[in-house]
Design a protein around this motif. Structure first.
Motif, PDB file in Angstrom:
ATOM      1  N   SER A   1       0.863  -1.189   0.000  1.00 16.08           N
ATOM      2  CA  SER A   1       0.000   0.000   0.000  1.00 16.08           C
ATOM      3  C   SER A   1       0.896   1.234   0.000  1.00 16.08           C
ATOM      4  O   SER A   1       2.072   1.150   0.378  1.00 16.08           O
TER       5      SER A   1
ATOM      6  N   ARG B   1      -0.899   0.756 -12.523  1.00 15.20           N
ATOM      7  CA  ARG B   1      -2.106   0.213 -13.176  1.00 15.20           C
ATOM      8  C   ARG B   1      -2.146   0.653 -14.631  1.00 15.20           C
ATOM      9  O   ARG B   1      -2.467  -0.143 -15.530  1.00 15.20           O
TER      10      ARG B   1
ATOM     11  N   GLY C   1      -9.041  -5.138   6.445  1.00 15.88           N
ATOM     12  CA  GLY C   1      -7.874  -6.008   6.577  1.00 15.88           C
ATOM     13  C   GLY C   1      -8.099  -7.423   6.090  1.00 15.88           C
ATOM     14  O   GLY C   1      -7.190  -8.259   6.159  1.00 15.88           O
TER      15      GLY C   1
ATOM     16  N   GLU D   1      -3.119  -6.920  -4.700  1.00 12.68           N
ATOM     17  CA  GLU D   1      -2.955  -6.010  -3.557  1.00 12.68           C
ATOM     18  C   GLU D   1      -4.185  -6.067  -2.664  1.00 12.68           C
ATOM     19  O   GLU D   1      -5.301  -6.295  -3.139  1.00 12.68           O
TER      20      GLU D   1
ATOM     21  N   HIS E   1      -7.064  -2.305   1.110  1.00  9.82           N
ATOM     22  CA  HIS E   1      -6.833  -1.226   2.073  1.00  9.82           C
ATOM     23  C   HIS E   1      -5.627  -0.375   1.686  1.00  9.82           C
ATOM     24  O   HIS E   1      -4.824  -0.748   0.828  1.00  9.82           O
TER      25      HIS E   1
ATOM     26  N   SER F   1      -2.504   2.433   3.466  1.00  9.73           N
ATOM     27  CA  SER F   1      -1.320   2.278   4.315  1.00  9.73           C
ATOM     28  C   SER F   1      -1.652   2.390   5.803  1.00  9.73           C
ATOM     29  O   SER F   1      -0.766   2.289   6.641  1.00  9.73           O
TER      30      SER F   1
ATOM     31  N   ALA G   1      -1.511  -4.552  12.572  1.00  8.29           N
ATOM     32  CA  ALA G   1      -2.278  -4.641  11.314  1.00  8.29           C
ATOM     33  C   ALA G   1      -2.650  -6.090  11.014  1.00  8.29           C
ATOM     34  O   ALA G   1      -1.895  -7.020  11.316  1.00  8.29           O
TER      35      ALA G   1
END
Ligand SMILES: NC(=O)C1=CN([C@@H]2O[C@H](COP(=O)(O)OP(=O)(O)OC[C@H]3O[C@@H](n4cnc5c(N)ncnc54)[C@H](O)[C@@H]3O)[C@@H](O)[C@H]2O)C=CC1
Ligand SMILES: CC(C)CC(=O)C(=O)O
Ligand SMILES: [Mg+2]
Length: 370
Positions: free
Chosen positions: A75, A98, A265, A286, A289, A291, A301
């Motif tokens: 992230s 992307r 998460g 990915e 979420h 960072s 986290a």
């Protein structure tokens, strides 16, 4: 067995490196216990890259991503870089990747795992068994359209401009991804826009309808305004199977769907490009979420979304279904055993941090997969 695949890992900022560390341990476990090894590279992106190179997405990172068989992304972003000029923002790191890799279809599965029914924002009966797939367009729309910027008007006041632009081709190619998925799943597709008030929405609805009629007559297609969809996701989420949306609406609706599954998460994603003549396609995986600056550096986290993104990578890019299932099953088993990170606590569960969660998942893998 050697997978002999080139994997680029981009941890990024905030909790990115913290949750990626737990995936690196799974990769080491695969090497040690399943004799699967990848050609692994680590690169820089986001604020970390900006500080090291002056760019949130250096050319070297783009080149390495183009040369990789798959990219695992963490992230980017954080308050530390919030006051920078727009073209320096860490978030541009993921947008450029992307765009440069042509990753136009962002697949965001929102699955409520059985043990997490108690952690959902909704009542258990509304979400038990929920398994929906949001297909979000990811290289067009208002995050990319021109003109954009903040300008000063003759009266001295400022005006901010963003532009939503979609071509017919951009809508058609992501719609086909969603129709293909719907055909493989339950045969139902909900296309989301605001055709009542937006020109891009009108075109979106027309193009999706035409493709449905001409190419996927067996798929049951319905259309829904995005605001209503947000409400319906909170009140009757199980009516949905595949949901197709623009870049902006898909971004919002998938964060909303995360609350149904317990937490941001928990939600992984795959962002795919078009296959070439040999069937090879660029792909980046990915968590949905960001960072999470509010918890970064605290060791609390939830690493599951990053791990489940790696499982998606194994399945979608490397055809390693068995290994993907092992990781998914290990995550579910540990959650069922009652170990939880702070974001997914339920009645009678025990709170653990990122690395203890990682330890427990590795232990489960050891039991199931060696
Ligand atoms: N793909 C990416 O790299 C993304 C980057 N961002 C960036 O991230 C930064 C923070 O954005 P926010 O709006 O706060 O969104 P966020 O997704 O980082 O966090 C939202 C909330 O969810 C929690 N959360 C997120 N991931 C979690 C995890 N794995 N475990 C436990 N709790 C978790 C956070 O603690 C926070 O309370 C911003 O700079 C934003 O632009 C945001 C979304 C996507
Ligand atoms: C470019 C990202 C920071 C936007 C986002 O929230 C996402 O892709 O989910
Ligand atoms: Mg988002």
């Amino acid at each position: 067995m050697t997978a002999n695949k080139k994997l680029l890992v981009l941890p990024g900022d905030g909790i990115g490196p913290e949750v990626m560390r737990e995936v690196r341990r799974i990769i080491e476990w695969m090497d040690r216990r399943r004799h699967v090894s990848f050609t692994l590279e680590e690169g820089q992106v986001g604020g970390a890259a900006l500080e090291a190179t002056g760019s949130p997405c250096p050319d070297e990172t783009v080149e390495r991503a183009l040369g990789a068989d798959a990219v695992l992304f963490g992230s980017v972003g954080g308050p530390r870089w919030d006051s920078l000029p727009f073209d320096k923002r860490p978030e541009l790191g993921i947008l450029r990747l992307r765009k440069e890799l042509g990753l136009f279809a962002n697949l965001r599965p929102a699955v409520v795992l059985n043990p997490l029914v108690d952690a959902s924002s909704l009542k258990p009966d509304l979400v038990r068994g929920l398994d929906l797939m949001i297909v979000r367009e990811s290289t067009g729309g208002i995050y990319f359209g021109e003109p954009r910027g903040i300008e000063t008007l003759p009266n001295g006041k400022r005006r901010g401009v963003d532009t939503e632009v979609y071509t017919e081709e951009e809508i058609a190619r992501v719609a086909r991804v969603a129709f293909d998925l719907a055909r493989k799943r339950t045969g139902r597709l909900t296309s989301v826009e605001k055709a009542n008030v937006m020109q891009t929405g009108r075109l979106w609805r027309a193009v999706v309808s035409e493709i449905g009629k001409a190419e996927y007559p067996e798929v049951e297609l319905s259309h829904m305004y995005a605001d209503n969809c947000a409400m319906q996701l909170c009140s009757r989420p199980k009516q949905f199977d595949v949901v197709l949306a623009s870049n902006l609406f898909g971004d919002l609706l998938s964060d909303l769907a995360a609350a149904l599954t317990g937490s941001l998460g928990m939600l992984p994603s795959a962002t795919l490009g078009a296959p070439d003549a040999t069937g090879r396609r660029h792909a980046l995986y990915e968590p949905i979420h960001g960072s999470a600056p509010d918890i970064a550096g605290k060791g609390i986290a939830n690493p599951c979304a990053q791990m489940l993104s790696f499982a998606m990578l194994l399945r979608w890019s490397f055809g390693m279904e068995e290994d993907a299932k092992l990781i998914e099953a290990a995550v579910e088993k540990v959650l069922a055993g009652g170990l939880r990170t702070a974001d997914i606590m339920g009645p009678g569960t025990a709170r653990v941090g990122t690395s203890v969660m990682g330890d427990a998942i590795l232990r489960e893998l050891d039991k199931m997969g060696a």
